[in-house]
Design a protein around this motif. Structure first.
Motif, PDB file in Angstrom:
ATOM      1  N   VAL A  68       8.595 -28.632   9.025  1.00 33.53           N
ATOM      2  CA  VAL A  68       8.550 -27.261   8.511  1.00 33.53           C
ATOM      3  C   VAL A  68       7.114 -26.757   8.453  1.00 33.53           C
ATOM      4  N   ILE A 109      11.759 -19.161   8.143  1.00 33.71           N
ATOM      5  CA  ILE A 109      11.570 -20.610   8.039  1.00 33.71           C
ATOM      6  C   ILE A 109      11.789 -21.058   6.597  1.00 33.71           C
ATOM      7  N   PHE A 153      16.436 -24.286  12.719  1.00 33.83           N
ATOM      8  CA  PHE A 153      15.194 -23.521  12.839  1.00 33.83           C
ATOM      9  C   PHE A 153      15.021 -22.829  14.189  1.00 33.83           C
ATOM     10  N   CYS A 207      14.656 -18.926  14.100  1.00 33.88           N
ATOM     11  CA  CYS A 207      13.650 -18.312  13.224  1.00 33.88           C
ATOM     12  C   CYS A 207      12.688 -17.443  14.025  1.00 33.88           C
TER      13      CYS A 207
END
Length: 292
Positions: free
Chosen positions: A176, A51, A42, A45
């Motif tokens: 997340v 994501i 991640f 991103c």
């Protein structure tokens, strides 16, 4: 339904599906290794779409299952729409906020299986037909509510999930969710900043355009009385020519301002403190599952 004796399949790199006859006492996952993997996944991103893409790819790599879907709540209609899918034959219809699955998500707030009583519920049965969903993983926070969720089917050999799989899915989903919220705040701030900038310099340009329009309007009004006069005609042509050039220059300047604004916005990248996110996520484990 849960078999706690399935370790990681180190030969294939796929986690969670090869059964063993000998029970193991250690956890299936090396959480430190998993966090290094997630941090790397991640770190590049730049927006929420990336994501979702990386989360989707991580689910596919980690769990060798035939069906995976990701759903997102859209503020426009308040419904949950399928935005990512693996091997779904058709697009599943949107899910309303009163759907029985959403009610179960809000009641559980963590990963749970959905097939035990799905046959008795029309909504869950329809969802299972489209996605073969066996487990549901919410993307949810206490303050911001349910942002979305993902579903995973059983394994290719009808294998299910053990408590280590549930722990990993829960922790990564929380991570997340925090990333999505941060990027949403950045995107909302960018939109507000854009319109604030437009408001600031639009007054200046509108003032100039008003003056230019007044000049042309005066020429048109005087033309009714002096239009036959050669001197007026020459003066009117100069006014129209100069005014049109000023309008062209003004539009070019406005275009340059827009380009400069877009460039500044692209450079205005907000840093994310990954250490804080890791700390918050590890706290959700209550000290469990962090062994290496």
């Amino acid at each position: 339904m849960v078999n706690e004796d399935w370790p990681m399949n180190t030969q294939s790199g796929v986690i969670g599906w090869n059964a063993m006859t000998t029970p193991v006492s250690s956890t299936k996952y090396d959480y430190r290794e998993k966090w290094l993997e997630i941090t790397e996944v991640f770190s590049a991103c730049h927006d929420t779409q990336e994501i979702y893409d990386h989360y989707f790819d991580w689910l596919r790599r980690t769990f060798d299952v035939p069906r995976i879907t990701i759903w997102k709540r859209f503020n426009a209609d308040g419904q949950f729409h399928q935005i990512r899918t693996v091997n779904s034959e058709d697009q599943a219809p949107p899910i309303v906020g009163t759907h029985s699955l959403i009610q179960r998500i809000l009641a559980n707030k963590g990963p749970f299986t959905i097939d035990e009583d799905g046959h008795e519920d029309d909504g869950l049965r329809e969802l299972a037909q489209h996605t073969q969903a066996y487990i549901c993983v919410p993307l949810i926070t206490t303050q911001d509510g349910l942002l979305g969720f993902c579903t995973l089917s059983k394994g290719f050999d009808e294998q299910t999930y053990d408590h280590d799989d549930f722990d990993l899915l829960r922790v990564i989903a929380h991570h997340v969710t925090m990333l999505i919220l941060q990027f949403q705040l950045v995107e909302e701030w960018s939109v507000r900043a854009k319109w604030e900038a437009v408001h600031k310099f639009s007054g200046f340009y509108l003032h100039d355009l008003k003056n230019l329009a007044s000049s042309l309007s005066m020429v048109a009004q005087n033309a009714e009385q002096y239009g036959h006069d050669p001197d007026f005609q020459a003066s009117a042509m100069r006014t129209v020519r100069n005014t049109s050039q000023r309008i062209i220059d003004l539009m070019a300047k406005l275009a340059d301002e827009s380009k400069d604004f877009d460039t500044d916005r692209e450079r205005n990248v907000q840093a994310i403190d990954i250490n804080v996110l890791i700390k918050e996520t590890l706290e959700t484990l209550n000290g469990e599952g962090c062994r290496t």
